[in-house]
Design an enzyme around this catalytic site. Sequence first.
Site: not given
Length: 485
Positions: A258, A289
């Site tokens: 991630t 993100c």
Amino acid sequence: MVEHPNDWNERITIAEQMLPLISRLHRDHNVVTSIFGRLLINVTAIDILKSHRYARRVTDRQLPPEQTLAILEQLLEMNLGTGSVDLGSLATRFEQQGGDFADGAALREYLSGELAGIVGTASEMRHTDVVLYGFGRIGRLLARILIAREATYGGVRLRAIVVRSKGEGDIIKRASLLRRDSVHGPFDGTITVDEDANIIWANGTPIQVIYSDDPSTIDYTAYGIDEAIVVDNTGKWRDRDGLSLHLQSKGVSRAVLTAPGKGDVKNIVYGINQDDVTEEDRVLSAASCTTNGITPVLKVINDRYGVEHGHVETVHSFTNDQNLIDNFHKGPRRGRAAGLNMVLTETGAAKAVAKALPEFEGKLTGNAIRVPTPDVSMAVLNLTLNTEVEREEVNNFLRKVSLHSNLRQQIDYINSPDVVSTDFVGSTHAGVVDGLATIANGKHLVVYVWYDNEFGYSNQVIRIVEHVAGSRPRVLPRRLDPAAL
């Protein structure tokens, strides 16, 4: 138009009739229903009517609940398998074709064609074990989403978290952090702890807590976990060699990072390049993100107008990487108090776009400003295009993409004069285009994209996990490619 009480009462009555039908479809057929993307899971009659009112964004009028009730009644008579069915799209398309909702036979024939992909298929989904390596901001949100997804579809299931022990009471504190969140609110359900077995129970899901600081030596099979996807949200290992340590543990099939991957690790933005993943890819990155927030918007703009070059300026919420008060930090400026300052820093998101969209290689530059808010960020896309554009045409195109395309889960669109960052906390989209902020002048285009850098990104990660696990539910009726809009 003023709403008459009798009209409201009639619609409430219809919505109440829909509730048990929605529940039966979910329970008996593993079919999840929605109205133009708004899921009808654990909803009330009021929620259902709000979803029908939301349809005005798509059809310029409120969706009549009697139409969706007629569809639900027919769906229960069909032999459906696992899928996500959009009642709003089905109703709108049937009406556009001149269909009569009172004609059950005609409606059934129409639905059989639109839902052919799940008619007569098995309702069971393949189960895949998931392990969260690390349990920080992203890890706990991934846990919340996975627990909810298991209850919704039953595909991927959270089996364990791996953390370093912080001493006595560690599991109690971690359960408490899962239960309460200052940004995203309380956990939706119940959480209990079995200290003897090191298990956190969340809505009936047992989450094994494993203590380790070495990703290569864990025997997951000892806990009944096998062929698991390990989601590494520590960010400690970002290249192939480091992430491959997870594969040395017993019971692991893949590792998903991630954070942006380094070297030859594929950076995947779901909705854009997930089909690049092959069976041989055992380590993957879900990018960042910001990369997830901007890449879908950049793709559709480039496909339609062509992008010569551009600059991405990110106004980003502070993160745990920064200091709460002034103190030493290895990175420039990040040592200054996060809650008091705007902090200018670098971001690799602009360059990282090219890892998902090679056509952007060398076209984008980027910087970031960290600001004193805990969640939700904004990317300003300052682009020079190949063709001249007008503001309304661009906004209309992006709005259609957000509603009708196969990137509907990645791109949202809003046109409100009063929205601010907190309005986007909990958004499941990768990014939300703020239409009122769009600027167009000849070949110069500026687009503002909000994104929940925690929850929106976490949803993108789960979509990748479901994709590689073969557990993504079919979304019907099928959506259009943005190029067709």
